[in-house]
Structures are given as C-alpha cells and as structure tokens.
Design an enzyme around this catalytic site. Structure first.
Site, PDB file in Angstrom:
ATOM      1  N   HIS A  17       0.825  -1.452   0.027  1.00  0.00           N
ATOM      2  CA  HIS A  17      -0.179  -0.152  -0.117  1.00  0.00           C
ATOM      3  C   HIS A  17       0.898   1.183   0.072  1.00  0.00           C
ATOM      4  O   HIS A  17       0.492   2.451  -0.870  1.00  0.00           O
ATOM      5  CB  HIS A  17      -0.840  -0.238   1.318  1.00  0.00           C
ATOM      6  CG  HIS A  17      -1.775  -1.048   1.315  1.00  0.00           C
ATOM      7  ND1 HIS A  17      -1.866  -1.558   2.549  1.00  0.00           N
ATOM      8  CD2 HIS A  17      -2.710  -1.436   0.467  1.00  0.00           C
ATOM      9  CE1 HIS A  17      -3.012  -2.541   2.321  1.00  0.00           C
ATOM     10  NE2 HIS A  17      -3.726  -2.401   1.125  1.00  0.00           N
ATOM     11  N   LYS A  41     -18.393  -5.784   9.000  1.00  0.00           N
ATOM     12  CA  LYS A  41     -17.424  -6.571   8.976  1.00  0.00           C
ATOM     13  C   LYS A  41     -16.335  -5.944  10.193  1.00  0.00           C
ATOM     14  O   LYS A  41     -15.806  -4.819   9.896  1.00  0.00           O
ATOM     15  CB  LYS A  41     -16.571  -6.356   7.478  1.00  0.00           C
ATOM     16  CG  LYS A  41     -15.590  -7.531   7.217  1.00  0.00           C
ATOM     17  CD  LYS A  41     -15.260  -7.622   5.891  1.00  0.00           C
ATOM     18  CE  LYS A  41     -13.772  -7.526   5.694  1.00  0.00           C
ATOM     19  NZ  LYS A  41     -13.277  -7.173   4.445  1.00  0.00           N
ATOM     20  N   ARG A  90      -2.082  -5.475  -8.353  1.00  0.00           N
ATOM     21  CA  ARG A  90      -1.106  -6.360  -8.041  1.00  0.00           C
ATOM     22  C   ARG A  90      -0.739  -7.547  -9.247  1.00  0.00           C
ATOM     23  O   ARG A  90       0.656  -8.000  -9.403  1.00  0.00           O
ATOM     24  CB  ARG A  90      -1.311  -7.386  -6.827  1.00  0.00           C
ATOM     25  CG  ARG A  90      -1.108  -6.422  -5.563  1.00  0.00           C
ATOM     26  CD  ARG A  90      -1.595  -6.884  -4.326  1.00  0.00           C
ATOM     27  NE  ARG A  90      -3.159  -7.306  -4.633  1.00  0.00           N
ATOM     28  CZ  ARG A  90      -3.911  -7.592  -3.680  1.00  0.00           C
ATOM     29  NH1 ARG A  90      -3.665  -7.808  -2.380  1.00  0.00           N
ATOM     30  NH2 ARG A  90      -5.177  -7.788  -3.837  1.00  0.00           N
ATOM     31  N   SER A 127      -3.126  -7.672   3.093  1.00  0.00           N
ATOM     32  CA  SER A 127      -3.323  -7.641   4.582  1.00  0.00           C
ATOM     33  C   SER A 127      -3.582  -9.032   5.168  1.00  0.00           C
ATOM     34  O   SER A 127      -2.915  -9.381   6.205  1.00  0.00           O
ATOM     35  CB  SER A 127      -4.164  -6.531   5.057  1.00  0.00           C
ATOM     36  OG  SER A 127      -3.973  -5.385   4.395  1.00  0.00           O
TER      37      SER A 127
END
Ligand code: PNS
Length: 161
Positions: A17, A41, A90, A127
């Site tokens: 990030h 969440k 990515r 993450s």
C-alpha cells in the site's frame, strides 16, 4: 488543484500500500488515503487504529493525509472535490474486479480511476495473507512498516489469550 484518493480497508496498511501511496503522491497535488467503514465486518484493527497507523506511515509525505468514508466512494469524491481514484494492481487476478469497480464508478459520476502497477516485490502481498502467516508464526519481516508489524504481532498475541 489535483486531488486523488487511495481507498481501501487497510487492515492493516502494508508496504505494498505504502508503495502505491508514494507513487500517487507524485501524480496529484494532494492524496487522501480513505479508509472504508464497513459496518458488517469487524476487522483486526478498529477504524481509529487503522487511521492512526496510516497517519504514522504517511507522515514523511507532506501532500498525503488520511480520512475515512461510509457509503459510496464516488459520493466522498464528489463532496470533497476529488478528481481521481488511484489503485494498485498487483496481478491479473486483481484486474477483473478493479476494472468492474472503475467502470461502475465512472458510470456513477464520471470519476477516473488510475491504476499503478504494484512494485513486483510486493505483488503477492495482502493484509489478510500477512495476518494469516503471522497468526501461525511465519516470518513477516519486511512486509509491513515496522510499527505496524509490532502492533499486528501484539494484536495476534492478545487474540490468542
Ligand atoms: O481494501 P479493499 O477492501 O479491497 O477496498 C475495497 C474498497 C473499499 C475500495 C471498495 O469496496 C469500495 O470502494 N467500497 C466503498 C463502497 C462503494 O463505493 N462501492 C461501489 C464500488 S463500484
């Protein structure tokens, strides 16, 4: 003034990030890292903790700041006069979903999404993967900013009690 956002959950922020933020900071006059609030969440870190870690790691960049938003990202962008969304790509596996979101966001308010090709040394990072490896005692050195790594290991240890 050109203003861009880097949106995400950042639970927690990774070196991948950070690489995207640094590159975005060269493309816009001001970059706002916006943490999405997801009421359904509960993450590893609270919204405040995520924002605190983000503020720490972007402190060397004078044109980056941190904020949060609830609801549609495009609404945040409209209210705050943001011209572009910057995302890291990515690998090809990111592409379908990211393109879909970029097209939907463009349809909603004609906001542009710019994709930054993630530095290959971070292309496999997420993450959630880092958290999984750390939970089972794997080596996560070099994947997170130092203070974030310490906080993650502390949180994992607390959760095991
Ligand atoms: O780090 P993440 O969880 O992959 O980030 C995804 C995020 C928060 C950028 C995306 O889910 C988002 O923009 N959510 C806000 C709600 C929204 O605008 N949804 C419509 C997207 S087209």
């Amino acid at each position: 003034m050109r203003k861009a956002v880097c949106p995400g959950s950042f639970d927690p922020v990774t070196n991948g990030h950070l690489d995207v933020f640094a590159r975005a900071s060269k493309l816009a006059d001001e970059v706002v890292i916006v943490v999405a609030v997801n009421k359904n969440k509960s993450g590893t870190f609270t919204l405040e903790e995520r924002m605190e870690m983000l503020r720490e790691v972007v402190s060397p960049y004078p044109n980056i700041r941190v904020d949060s938003f609830m609801g549609l990202l495009v609404d945040y962008c409209k209210t705050n006069d943001v011209q572009a969304i910057v995302k890291g790509l990515r690998a090809v596996t990111d592409f379908d979903y990211e393109l879909q979101m970029a097209q939907m966001n463009y349809r909603l308010t004609e906001i542009e999404t710019l994709f930054v090709s993630t530095n290959p040394i971070y292309s496999y990072l997420s993450s959630s993967l880092i958290k999984e490896v750390a939970t089972y005692g794997g080596d996560i050195n070099g994947l997170l900013p130092g203070t974030v790594q310490e906080r993650l290991l502390t949180r994992i240890a607390e959760n095991k009690k």
